[in-house]
Write a protein that holds these residues in place. Sequence first.
Motif, short mmCIF file in Angstrom:
data_model
loop_
_atom_site.label_atom_id
_atom_site.label_comp_id
_atom_site.label_asym_id
_atom_site.label_seq_id
_atom_site.Cartn_x
_atom_site.Cartn_y
_atom_site.Cartn_z
N SER A 102 14.91 -2.82 26.20
CA SER A 102 14.80 -3.45 27.51
C SER A 102 15.35 -4.87 27.47
O SER A 102 16.05 -5.31 28.38
CB SER A 102 13.34 -3.48 27.98
OG SER A 102 12.88 -2.17 28.16
N ALA A 147 16.67 -7.22 30.79
CA ALA A 147 15.52 -7.16 31.70
C ALA A 147 14.81 -8.51 31.80
O ALA A 147 14.77 -9.26 30.83
CB ALA A 147 14.54 -6.10 31.21
N ILE A 183 9.19 -6.72 32.16
CA ILE A 183 8.93 -5.55 31.33
C ILE A 183 7.45 -5.23 31.41
O ILE A 183 6.61 -6.11 31.19
CB ILE A 183 9.34 -5.82 29.86
CG1 ILE A 183 10.82 -6.21 29.80
CG2 ILE A 183 9.06 -4.60 29.01
CD1 ILE A 183 11.30 -6.61 28.44
N ASP A 233 11.54 -1.36 32.91
CA ASP A 233 12.23 -2.65 32.93
C ASP A 233 13.14 -2.74 34.14
O ASP A 233 13.41 -1.74 34.81
CB ASP A 233 12.99 -2.88 31.62
CG ASP A 233 14.19 -1.96 31.44
OD1 ASP A 233 14.98 -1.81 32.39
OD2 ASP A 233 14.35 -1.39 30.33
N LYS A 285 10.51 -14.63 30.53
CA LYS A 285 10.42 -13.27 31.08
C LYS A 285 8.99 -12.89 31.40
O LYS A 285 8.05 -13.46 30.87
CB LYS A 285 11.02 -12.28 30.08
CG LYS A 285 12.45 -12.64 29.76
CD LYS A 285 13.24 -11.56 29.13
CE LYS A 285 14.61 -12.13 28.85
NZ LYS A 285 15.70 -11.37 29.27
#
Length: 697
Positions: free
Chosen positions: A35, A40, A43, A59, A185
């Motif tokens: 991912s 991505a 996730i 993702d 992220k």
Amino acid sequence: MGRIRILPDQVANQIAAGEVVDRPASVVKELLENSLDAGANRIRIEVEAGGRKLIRITDDGQGMNRDDALLAFERHATSKLRTVDDLLSIATLGFRGEALPSIASVARVTLETATGDDAAGTRVEIAGGKILHVDDAALPRGTTLAVADLFFNTPARRKFLRAESTELAHVTALVTHYALAHPEKHFELVSATHTILSAPPVARTAERIYQIFGKDTLAQLLPVAAETPLAHGGLPEPPPWKKNPDDPVRDPGVLRLSGFYSKPELQKLNRNSIYIFINKRLIRDRLLMHAITEAYRNVIPPTSFPVVLLFMEMAPEEVDVNVHPAKTEVRFRQQSHVHDFVRDSLRTALIQARPAAGFLAALDSAPGASPSLMPPAASPLPGSPGGARFQPPPDSDPGAFESAAAEAEPFQLTQRLPTPVPGKLPFDAQNVNQRGWEGDRQAWGEAAAALFQPAGLAVTDGCDGGPGAALDFGPGPRAGTATARGTAEVEAEQAAANLNHLGSLRPLAQLRESFILASGEDGLWIIDQHVAHERVLFEKILADRQVERVQRQRLLLPLLVELKPAQMVVFARIAEELERNGFEVEPFGPQTLAVKAAPVGLEGAALERMLGEVIEQSSANSDEHEQNEDITSLRTRIAASIACHSAIKINTALDPARMEWLLLELAKTRHPTSCPHGRPIALLYSWKEIQRAFHRI
Ligand code: ADP
Ligand code: MG
């Protein structure tokens, strides 16, 4: 007919699976890496029954078209590598093209993926390596991979899986690591009943640590950042006649290091709390482990280890990641340069930070062991302590591993149990109330103990709010203004609590003729007079020895020391170094030494004890075949021993002038935090703690 035959793909894949996936956490690792490689930003990982029943990862990466979705399950099919030269500069986490076919050969896998450009997405179902269905499906851009019934067709492997809670602990630790490496992220880990981790994007790693582990953990860690050009790494140049003038001159670029390391007061009994990421890949490396231990030499006891989160970035050409199928080991082109840079950066950071140990924190800070979440070198990540393969199957001794994990000391000083976070339950609704929160809490506790003790959940930290919000995959949440504020607060407090003011402290009194009480702006200090003096002497002896200027004094009468034959041999080995440290020793009969001169301040019984100690330590070393112990470590051992035996003892009255002198001298040392054996020297009862204890704030 010959007996040799080419194995069918399915068998070959299952064999490869043995190296790549050995438990749910290693499946999660491979899928997470895919991912991340797909770019991505969000996730989400769902696990059921510790991942044994289901692992589903969703993702918002680039997705795959129909052809790729099918190819992805072929052996050695990858989009990340084309030629063998590419191997020298791998910038992705994956590159071997083994994970998906391996996983698909030992589980029931459903892949749903869409690129966002094509009219329709694709849904592929595979079980035990056989494609069952391929369909169109209306899907948003991104990929969802569901892995159900892991090892359903390989009962022998299934047997080696541990209790659900243990497997969940490993998955949690793994996701936590990757979340730490990618603060920008959004990571989510949910079990059938609860959100285990929810980490919306934040600006900095410090904020991510705060977000996941809380304030107290962050307060025990110090930041480090440094960089060095690799060009001057001392790699031998090829001789001129071998140099090809057409070869482009490659600039190896810089090696960047950033991360967090623990204050000396925080100690662990093993290396399991040291995490190293190279180009955002979690790895295990002896060389760097050694560099880190070296940085803490004579700051924490040799039997203790720090907590370290180290992120290193370097040109992919400078590090070979293709050393092991699980990609957890690496080889550096410039081994010793990398090693020394890590050691020196950490050491310098420690010297500059001079962190003060809090009085209350020190009370609880006996070193504890962390269970390993990484395998011993040369086996796939993540293994259990000792590696799952070497453990008896769960039914033979169900309690063994659990109790080992439970005994493991959590990282944080004050334990906090996370508050349950109710959430939507998007899968397996029947299972919800069977295990309930208790089951999850146990798993969480183990996961937490395994890494650090997490402080509550991110969702309680003002990032997302309310039931269900954590599971919402919609537009970005308020990315933690509370987190940013909290992090800044911890950092400010931390910057204030250092030993830079030692020299300006006012000694007030001596407690039982052993501890100096001193007052300063920041609170009340308690200083152990013996170890303080020991630190002062230790650094002075080393410095004097460096320039061959150790002060010696002649003894009025030579001191006679009896040794056993084996000890005489050891003595002969270290005699020269002792002499350079101010000793003058002559043989006086076959088993007797006559000491005629010794370093200033060391006399009588203390001198005899010191010599005995050094000889004993040196013979312990020769038992371990460390005959070639490097000279620095012998030198520091001798210096530590002289310092210890000539330092002011406890139960010794000191007048105010002498106390002041000691504090001033201590202030000048490089590591006023701890004695050469790693014990704390000065503890601060901070003004804030005092006010709090008296209920004034
Ligand atoms: P590797 O990662 O070593 O290339 P894998 O077997 O893990 O091998 O994956 C095979 C290929 O499938 C990858 O190279 C990639 O192109 C594709 N792929 C796998 N997972 C994803 C994902 N989550 N998003 C997009 N593409 C993916
Ligand atoms: Mg991969």
